[in-house]
Each structure stands twice: as structure tokens, then as C-alpha cells.
Design a protein around this motif. Sequence first.
Motif: not given
Length: 142
Positions: A125-141
Motif C-alpha cells: 500500500d502506498i499513499e503518495s508518489p514519494e512512497d515509491l522510494e521505499e519500495i526496494p527496501a520493502k522488497l528486501g533489497a
Amino acid sequence: MASEARLYTFSQETKDHLRKFRLGTSRSNDPQAVIYLIDKTTKEIKQDDDKVVYKTLEEIGDDLPDHSPRFVLLSYPLTLPSGRLSVPYVMLYYMPSTCNSAMRMLYAGAKELMRNTSEVTKIIDIESPEDLEEIPAKLGAA
């Protein structure tokens, strides 16, 4: 048959594209994403009109609307802390805090149907385009 399957529809073209996208991105070396929306009048879940395949998280952020939800299917190759390459296939459930309650209900009702039809492994779940920056960390990079 679940009630949301009767309310929301997918064209055969959309189902074919979902399958082709899922299978085609599984061995990709670059991130790939497509944006889906729900047509308010027909309740059809379909790809946005320009049918762009996005290559970066920044491109996705630039095209997300300010006040309307979207489903974003994302294949994001990354290196895990163990050094192993992984290509998770996830759905970003974009729900801006500024969207109206009718749109919130429309997309909330279709969330699980979209998940099952697209065969993603995880929903983020994301609420803003800025939340996209956290995607690699949420996927376990790494």
C-alpha cells in the motif's frame, strides 16, 4: 463466484496482457511496471489509455494522479542480502489520502480480485508518489 467478480470485469485483452506481463517480466533485468485503473461507469479494470510500460519508479511516480487510486503491477529485480538475484512481482495499491470515499470504496472492493487475477505475490500500500522510494527496501533489497 465472489461478489466482486460479478461487479468488476476484465476484458479478455486485459486478462491476456496481465498473463503476458507476469510471464515476460519474471526474467527481466530491469524494473517494469504497468498502471491499471477502474472505469467508473463500466466497472472494468483496465490498463491506462497510453499503455506505457514504466522502467523506473520515478516514471511511475510522475504518472500517478494526485486524487485517484490506481493499481500498479511491478516487477522489480533486486539483489538480496544473501547476494541472490530476486525478481518479485508485486502490486502497488496506490490510494492517495486526498481521494473521495466513493473512489476508495470502488478500489477497495476490487483489490483482492485484482490481486488474484494478476497473480502477484504481495500487495504494498502506498499513499503518495514519494512512497515509491521505499519500495526496494520493502522488497528486501541489499
